[in-house]
Design a protein around this motif. Structure first.
Motif, short mmCIF file in Angstrom:
data_model
loop_
_atom_site.label_atom_id
_atom_site.label_comp_id
_atom_site.label_asym_id
_atom_site.label_seq_id
_atom_site.Cartn_x
_atom_site.Cartn_y
_atom_site.Cartn_z
N THR A 141 28.98 12.49 -63.42
CA THR A 141 29.10 14.01 -64.71
C THR A 141 29.35 14.83 -63.59
OG1 THR A 141 27.14 13.13 -65.71
CG2 THR A 141 27.29 15.38 -65.73
N THR A 142 30.43 15.66 -64.19
CA THR A 142 31.06 16.58 -63.43
C THR A 142 31.52 17.89 -64.05
OG1 THR A 142 32.67 14.88 -62.41
CG2 THR A 142 33.57 16.43 -62.42
N TYR A 143 31.10 18.52 -62.67
CA TYR A 143 31.42 20.12 -64.19
C TYR A 143 32.16 20.79 -62.72
CZ TYR A 143 27.45 21.45 -61.90
OH TYR A 143 26.27 22.20 -61.13
N ALA A 144 32.87 21.91 -63.81
CA ALA A 144 33.60 23.02 -62.66
C ALA A 144 33.48 24.29 -63.02
CB ALA A 144 35.04 22.44 -62.42
N ARG A 145 33.41 25.44 -62.09
CA ARG A 145 33.64 26.78 -62.76
C ARG A 145 33.88 27.59 -61.76
NH1 ARG A 145 27.18 28.95 -63.48
NH2 ARG A 145 26.04 28.88 -61.28
N VAL A 151 40.08 23.09 -65.34
CA VAL A 151 40.39 22.01 -66.17
C VAL A 151 40.35 20.69 -66.26
CG1 VAL A 151 42.80 23.25 -66.17
CG2 VAL A 151 42.60 20.70 -65.34
N HIS A 152 39.89 19.90 -67.21
CA HIS A 152 39.48 19.12 -67.67
C HIS A 152 41.32 18.15 -67.85
CE1 HIS A 152 37.96 18.66 -71.21
NE2 HIS A 152 38.55 17.99 -71.62
N VAL A 153 41.38 16.70 -67.10
CA VAL A 153 42.63 16.38 -67.81
C VAL A 153 42.57 14.70 -68.54
CG1 VAL A 153 44.96 15.60 -67.43
CG2 VAL A 153 43.73 17.52 -66.25
N GLU A 154 42.44 15.01 -69.75
CA GLU A 154 42.15 13.27 -70.25
C GLU A 154 43.69 12.57 -69.79
OE1 GLU A 154 37.88 14.17 -72.45
OE2 GLU A 154 40.19 13.36 -73.95
N ILE A 155 43.08 11.29 -69.65
CA ILE A 155 44.37 10.46 -69.17
C ILE A 155 44.29 9.52 -70.11
CG2 ILE A 155 45.90 9.05 -67.69
CD1 ILE A 155 44.40 10.73 -65.83
N LEU A 156 45.06 9.01 -71.01
CA LEU A 156 44.95 7.43 -72.04
C LEU A 156 46.32 6.99 -72.12
CD1 LEU A 156 43.93 5.89 -73.55
CD2 LEU A 156 44.38 7.62 -75.42
N ARG A 205 45.74 15.10 -71.97
CA ARG A 205 45.59 16.01 -72.43
C ARG A 205 44.75 16.87 -71.88
NH1 ARG A 205 48.83 13.47 -75.63
NH2 ARG A 205 48.53 13.40 -77.69
N VAL A 206 45.03 18.47 -71.86
CA VAL A 206 44.74 19.54 -71.04
C VAL A 206 43.59 20.94 -71.61
CG1 VAL A 206 45.12 21.20 -69.09
CG2 VAL A 206 46.82 19.26 -68.86
N VAL A 207 42.53 20.24 -71.01
CA VAL A 207 41.49 21.78 -71.58
C VAL A 207 41.41 22.47 -70.58
CG1 VAL A 207 39.17 22.14 -72.97
CG2 VAL A 207 40.69 19.44 -73.65
N GLU A 208 41.44 23.72 -70.78
CA GLU A 208 40.74 24.80 -69.46
C GLU A 208 40.22 25.78 -70.16
OE1 GLU A 208 43.92 28.29 -66.95
OE2 GLU A 208 44.27 26.80 -68.17
N GLY A 209 39.54 26.22 -69.34
CA GLY A 209 38.15 27.60 -69.53
C GLY A 209 38.07 28.05 -68.29
N ARG A 210 36.80 28.71 -68.74
CA ARG A 210 36.08 29.44 -67.11
C ARG A 210 35.33 28.33 -66.87
NH1 ARG A 210 39.12 32.74 -64.59
NH2 ARG A 210 37.73 33.09 -63.59
N VAL A 211 34.86 27.15 -67.61
CA VAL A 211 34.09 26.25 -67.25
C VAL A 211 34.35 25.21 -67.98
CG1 VAL A 211 31.91 25.34 -67.29
CG2 VAL A 211 31.79 27.49 -66.95
N ALA A 212 34.01 23.68 -66.37
CA ALA A 212 34.55 22.17 -67.59
C ALA A 212 33.35 21.28 -67.39
CB ALA A 212 35.92 21.33 -67.21
N VAL A 213 33.58 20.73 -68.24
CA VAL A 213 32.13 19.81 -67.87
C VAL A 213 32.35 18.45 -68.89
CG1 VAL A 213 29.74 19.06 -68.65
CG2 VAL A 213 30.05 21.36 -68.33
N HIS A 214 32.96 17.28 -67.95
CA HIS A 214 32.41 16.11 -68.87
C HIS A 214 31.87 14.79 -67.76
CE1 HIS A 214 35.54 13.85 -70.41
NE2 HIS A 214 36.50 14.14 -70.96
N THR A 215 31.91 13.47 -68.68
CA THR A 215 30.84 12.97 -68.87
C THR A 215 32.25 11.47 -69.26
OG1 THR A 215 29.78 13.24 -70.78
CG2 THR A 215 28.36 13.71 -68.49
#
Length: 349
Positions: free
Chosen positions: A113-117, A232-237, A242-252
């Protein structure tokens, strides 16, 4: 294991071969023991047994891809082998262990479980590290200063001889990751090595994204990147990002971008766990004040369901470490093993 002992800090400097040599020399005994333990525990977690001889064609294919794309890291693997006194194919196996495991559509309790801000209080990237194989006893931190990259230094969390897993650099870039499942896993640059390459080569998120787009990545992952300007979070397939940007990134561990959701191979049980952890991390991060310190972030990472307990099954993922990275301060805070049971160790650039 709780993994509460002191984490080895390895100072590695010089050209890429010298950096690898210092890493291998410092961990020669543990790396030999890891390789001799059911082939770095692969045969304790995989359904079908494997052998080094049987894996040689795959190792050669990955090695060729990495050498073509990031030759400096290939040189570093050679240095690791020489320093540890292990075979070159064995040193490559340590880098490729997760790729060889592939992905299994089986129930799991967690897988990071990862997050950044960023913003007020400065940038922070925090995550649990959920792995099978009881790998907290092979945890280490590399402090890397390559002479061919003057002025840039990195702190890298590593397991069992990996050149990279997650970390931060002296330019203020931090990189974390999550496992996501989809597409064809194939010879290329393993995401762990890609992360190390980003820390070696990028001065921030913008440059890291440019570098990442040029790499022949081997397998699906999500990378979470932050600096003082961007999160950002970057999903790789497959070959797509695909890059999603914001002040916060939360991903599982499930795809979030609508382009990739139809191709998600996560099973329903693992997805339920992933969704629960995502909601808990999102809510918990929102409740932390902008200036929250590392210990407050560890308080969140130690909570259920974000922290995945040891269920006594070496094949099951559990939280083997938790990390809080403060890029502006150049600090990597680590709690080994279950973070609710261990103390914080701080590593600084």
């Amino acid at each position: 294991m709780t993994g509460g002992g002191a984490i080895p800090l390895i100072h590695a400097s010089g050209d890429p071969f010298a950096v690898g040599h210092a890493h291998g020399r410092a961990l020669a005994g543990p790396l030999r023991a890891f390789l001799d333990d059911s082939l770095c525990r692969l045969n304790k977690v995989m359904q079908e047994p494997v052998s080094l001889d049987g894996l040689l064609p795959s190792i050669a294919a990955y090695r060729a891809s990495v050498t073509a794309a990031v030759p400096a890291l290939a040189d570093e693997v050679g240095g690791l082998a020489a320093g540890a006194g292990i075979g070159l194919d064995e040193a490559w196996l340590l880098q490729l262990r997760r790729e060889i495991m592939g992905y299994r559509k089986v129930p799991t309790g967690g897988d990071c479980t990862t997050y950044a801000r960023n913003g007020a209080g400065g940038p922070v990237l925090a995550q649990t590290v959920d792995l099978n194989g009881d790998l907290d006893d092979y945890l280490s931190v590399l402090r890397v200063a390559r002479t061919d990259l003057p002025g840039r230094r990195s702190l890298v969390l590593s397991f069992g001889g990996l050149l990279g897993y997650l970390g931060l650099n002296s330019d203020g870039l931090a990189v974390g990751l999550n496992l996501v499942l989809g597409g064809d896993w194939r010879p290329g640059v393993p995401p762990y090595l890609a992360i190390r390459h980003l820390l070696d080569s990028a001065g921030g998120v913008t440059e890291a994204l440019e570098i990442l787009r040029g790499l022949p990545l081997a397998s699906s992952r999500t990378l979470v990147l932050c600096d003082r300007e961007r999160v950002v979070h970057v999903e790789i397939l497959g070959e797509e990002l695909r890059v999603v940007e914001g002040r916060v990134a939360v991903h599982t561990n499930h795809f979030l971008h609508p382009d990739f959701v139809p191709d998600d191979e996560i099973n329903v049980f693992a997805r339920n766990s992933s969704v629960r952890r995502l909601k808990a991390a999102d809510a918990g991060l929102a409740a932390l004040p902008p200036g929250a310190g590392a210990e407050e972030h560890f308080g969140l990472l130690s909570q259920s369901p974000i922290c995945v307990p040891d269920r006594g099954n070496i094949r099951a993922e559990r939280t083997v470490a938790a990390v809080v990275m403060l890029p502006d301060a150049g600090e990597l805070h680590v709690r080994p093993g279950d973070p609710s049971l261990s103390g914080t160790q701080v590593f600084s650039l």
